[in-house]
Scaffold this motif. Structure first.
Motif, short mmCIF file in Angstrom:
data_model
loop_
_atom_site.label_atom_id
_atom_site.label_comp_id
_atom_site.label_asym_id
_atom_site.label_seq_id
_atom_site.Cartn_x
_atom_site.Cartn_y
_atom_site.Cartn_z
N ILE A 3 0.86 -1.18 0.00
CA ILE A 3 0.00 0.00 0.00
C ILE A 3 0.90 1.23 0.00
O ILE A 3 1.84 1.32 0.80
CB ILE A 3 -0.92 0.01 1.23
N ARG A 4 0.61 2.15 -0.89
CA ARG A 4 1.37 3.41 -0.92
C ARG A 4 0.56 4.49 -0.23
O ARG A 4 -0.60 4.73 -0.58
CB ARG A 4 1.68 3.81 -2.37
N GLY A 23 -1.23 -6.18 9.01
CA GLY A 23 -0.34 -7.08 8.30
C GLY A 23 0.09 -6.65 6.93
O GLY A 23 0.76 -7.40 6.22
N CYS A 24 -0.30 -5.46 6.50
CA CYS A 24 0.04 -4.99 5.15
C CYS A 24 1.42 -4.34 5.12
O CYS A 24 1.85 -3.73 6.10
CB CYS A 24 -1.00 -3.99 4.66
N GLN A 25 2.07 -4.45 3.97
CA GLN A 25 3.33 -3.75 3.73
C GLN A 25 3.00 -2.36 3.19
O GLN A 25 2.22 -2.21 2.26
CB GLN A 25 4.19 -4.52 2.72
N VAL A 26 3.61 -1.34 3.81
CA VAL A 26 3.25 0.05 3.49
C VAL A 26 4.49 0.85 3.13
O VAL A 26 5.52 0.79 3.81
CB VAL A 26 2.55 0.72 4.69
N CYS A 141 -0.90 -2.19 -4.57
CA CYS A 141 -2.28 -2.45 -4.99
C CYS A 141 -3.14 -1.20 -4.96
O CYS A 141 -4.15 -1.12 -5.66
CB CYS A 141 -2.90 -3.52 -4.09
N CYS A 142 -2.80 -0.22 -4.13
CA CYS A 142 -3.61 0.99 -4.04
C CYS A 142 -2.79 2.11 -3.42
O CYS A 142 -1.73 1.87 -2.82
CB CYS A 142 -4.87 0.75 -3.21
N THR A 143 -3.27 3.32 -3.59
CA THR A 143 -2.58 4.51 -3.07
C THR A 143 -3.54 5.33 -2.23
O THR A 143 -4.68 5.58 -2.63
CB THR A 143 -2.05 5.38 -4.23
N ILE A 144 -3.09 5.73 -1.06
CA ILE A 144 -3.85 6.65 -0.20
C ILE A 144 -3.20 8.02 -0.32
O ILE A 144 -2.03 8.20 0.01
CB ILE A 144 -3.84 6.19 1.26
N ILE A 145 -3.97 8.99 -0.79
CA ILE A 145 -3.48 10.37 -0.91
C ILE A 145 -3.92 11.13 0.32
O ILE A 145 -5.11 11.37 0.54
CB ILE A 145 -4.01 11.03 -2.19
N ALA A 146 -2.95 11.50 1.15
CA ALA A 146 -3.23 12.20 2.41
C ALA A 146 -2.26 13.36 2.55
O ALA A 146 -1.64 13.55 3.59
CB ALA A 146 -3.11 11.23 3.59
N THR A 147 -2.16 14.13 1.48
CA THR A 147 -1.15 15.18 1.41
C THR A 147 -1.58 16.50 2.03
O THR A 147 -0.80 17.45 2.06
CB THR A 147 -0.76 15.41 -0.06
N GLY A 148 -2.81 16.58 2.52
CA GLY A 148 -3.22 17.72 3.31
C GLY A 148 -3.43 19.00 2.54
O GLY A 148 -3.47 19.02 1.30
N PRO A 149 -3.54 20.10 3.28
CA PRO A 149 -3.92 21.38 2.67
C PRO A 149 -2.83 22.01 1.81
O PRO A 149 -3.12 22.91 1.04
CB PRO A 149 -4.23 22.26 3.89
N LEU A 150 -1.59 21.55 1.95
CA LEU A 150 -0.50 22.15 1.19
C LEU A 150 0.08 21.17 0.17
O LEU A 150 1.29 21.10 -0.02
CB LEU A 150 0.59 22.64 2.14
N ALA A 386 -7.93 0.18 2.75
CA ALA A 386 -6.81 -0.24 1.91
C ALA A 386 -6.36 -1.66 2.27
O ALA A 386 -5.96 -2.44 1.39
CB ALA A 386 -5.65 0.73 2.06
N ALA A 387 -6.43 -2.00 3.55
CA ALA A 387 -6.07 -3.36 3.98
C ALA A 387 -7.01 -4.38 3.34
O ALA A 387 -6.59 -5.47 2.95
CB ALA A 387 -6.10 -3.46 5.50
N SER A 388 -8.29 -4.03 3.25
CA SER A 388 -9.24 -4.93 2.58
C SER A 388 -8.87 -5.11 1.12
O SER A 388 -8.89 -6.24 0.59
CB SER A 388 -10.67 -4.36 2.69
N ILE A 389 -8.52 -4.02 0.46
CA ILE A 389 -8.15 -4.09 -0.96
C ILE A 389 -6.90 -4.96 -1.13
O ILE A 389 -6.81 -5.78 -2.06
CB ILE A 389 -7.91 -2.67 -1.51
N ALA A 390 -5.94 -4.80 -0.21
CA ALA A 390 -4.71 -5.60 -0.28
C ALA A 390 -4.99 -7.09 -0.13
O ALA A 390 -4.26 -7.93 -0.68
CB ALA A 390 -3.73 -5.13 0.80
#
Length: 475
Positions: A3-4, A23-26, A141-150, A386-390
């Motif tokens: 997971i990215r 248990g996911c690799q991140v 497998c998937c990407t979480i975008i959590a880059t915030g307000p900037l 994301a863990a479910s997707i993995a």
């Protein structure tokens, strides 16, 4: 499957720690880093640490049966890593949960370093690849975008390309911080509003004459010049959503509020109601509250006093506050840009991008929530989903009847045209049925019932989702 996670603020580390616990690799990416011995920062950040709290140090009310309390109770039951760290680094703040900023960030870094399933990558992400990304460490497998307000310009442009629409932007603000030793303690008093919780706030009381003098100076103060990074000329409406240079209504600079009328501040951040001065037995005309920044109590922030004035003007105006005549400011108020997507158009209830085959999840302020607790909450959910997707499964969305579910329901179902980020409030929660409303007139009792039902629904969802039982079983 890896997971990215992109972003090392609040939502990103929470998502990474949550997925790793399951248990996911991140791969956790953060663009702030030391480059040739110098820190590469955003315009608002002062460190390269994970979970840096830029604006305030408060995670809102801990009073039972309030909406922020309910949200945090659900997060605690789901094993939120950052909320656990917040509890461990709390500083006295009446009925609110406030943290020691430095210790909070330090412990987040420790937790990430201690997690073997997380690999930290200190570099800027400028490209969002296709769903399955091969690298030397495996398949993402998937990407979480959590880059915030900037979010950086390059990644913002990439998000625009992937979403097929322009992102939205507004300005957000930062409150000043004052050295505790420079506060005239003879002119102030400790109290919590309505005596709720312990008396941990310093209160600076105004007479009517002092308030008028302060207001006149504030209205005449010279604003700070806009910096290049604050400009959003290229921002366009997102699928009909409003856009342009605008402040978030829940975090307006004090000078903007002051221009709305002479009593606006007295009924807003300077509201004296419930803050009787124990020395006189009377309620002041107006009050400025100061909240501890850390356990040492060597600095305090001016609650709700974000502004966009020149620093010299801030020093002049803020020293008109009773007790701050000789204040030494450790940080002045600032403005920073806040970027977020039009979630009602773009996201489903699993925080996944609706369009195409791309497995992109959004969490934190960029997803359309406002507030530290809300950002951590969406990071928690994104990590679970994301863990479910993995594992090759379809995520099970949190029920609408919960606080977490209500927050996600708002950002994914709000009217797109006038969409603005939201804090958790009872207005977002599922309303009570007509019979209960008719037989329960007391507002506090209604809130208690809503909280009781929400927690029951959350516990049932958590027990049946597998998010707890699958911890450390691998993915």
């Amino acid at each position: 499957m890896r997971i990215r996670v992109i972003g090392g603020g609040l939502a990103g580390p929470e998502a990474a720690l949550t997925a790793a616990r399951l248990g996911c690799q991140v791969d956790l990416y953060e663009m702030r880093a030391m480059i040739d011995g110098k820190p590469r920062l955003t315009p608002a950040h002062q460190t390269i640490e994970f979970g840096e709290l830029v604006c305030s140090n408060s995670l809102k009310s801990e009073s039972p049966n309030t909406a922020p309390w309910l949200l945090k109770q659900e997060m605690r039951r789901a094993g939120s890593a950052l909320l656990s760290i917040a509890d461990a680094t709390a500083v006295p703040a009446g009925h609110a949960l406030a943290v020691d900023r430095i210790e909070f960030s330090r412990r987040i870094a420790e937790a990430i370093a201690a997690e073997p399933n997380i690999r930290v990558i200190r570099e800027e992400v400028t490209s969002l690849a296709d769903p399955l990304v091969q690298n030397e460490h495996g398949t993402t497998c998937c990407t979480i975008i959590a880059t915030g307000p900037l979010t950086t310009s390059a990644l913002s442009a990439e998000i625009q390309r992937f979403t097929g629409s322009e992102h939205l932007a507004f300005y957000d603000s930062i409150s000043p911080i004052v050295d505790a030793d420079s506060i005239d303690m003879n002119r102030v008093y400790f109290a919590a509003r309505w005596d709720k919780g312990t008396a941990d706030y310093i209160n600076c009381p105004f007479t009517r004459e002092e308030y008028d003098r302060f207001l006149d100076a504030l209205l005449a103060a010279e604003p700070a010049e806009s910096k290049e990074w604050e400009q959003i000329e290229n921002a366009q409406p997102s699928s009909g959503a409003g856009c342009g240079a605008k402040y978030f209504e829940g975090c307006l600079p004090i000078e903007v509020l002051a221009r709305r009328g002479r009593d606006t501040l007295r009924f807003g951040p300077m509201k004296p109601v419930g803050l009787r001065d124990p020395r006189t037995g009377k309620t002041p005309w107006a009050v400025v509250q100061l909240r501890k920044e850390n356990l040492r109590a060597d600095s305090y922030n001016l609650v709700g006093f974000q502004n966009h004035l020149k620093w010299g003007e801030q020093a002049r105006v803020l020293r008109l506050i009773p007790g701050l005549e000789n204040a030494r400011f450790l940080r002045y108020g600032q403005i920073h840009r806040n970027t977020y997507i039009c979630a009602p158009v773009l996201l489903d209830e699993n925080l996944l991008l609706k369009a195409g085959e791309r497995k992109l999840l959004f969490a934190g302020q960029i997803s359309g929530v406002e507030g530290y607790t809300e950002s951590i909450a969406t990071g928690l959910l994104a990590g679970l989903y994301a863990a479910s997707i993995a594992r090759g499964e379809t995520p099970t969305p949190v029920p609408r009847s919960t606080a977490l579910g209500s927050l996600v329901h708002y950002i994914t179902h709000a009217e797109a045209k006038n969409f603005q980020p939201a804090n958790i409030t009872f207005d977002l929660l599922e309303p009570l049925d007509d019979e209960t409303r008719r037989t329960t007139r007391d507002k506090k009792e209604r809130h208690r019932i809503q909280c009781e039902r929400a927690l029951a629904a959350f516990d049932a969802w958590l027990a049946n989702s597998g998010y707890v039982s699958n911890a450390k079983t691998g993915a």
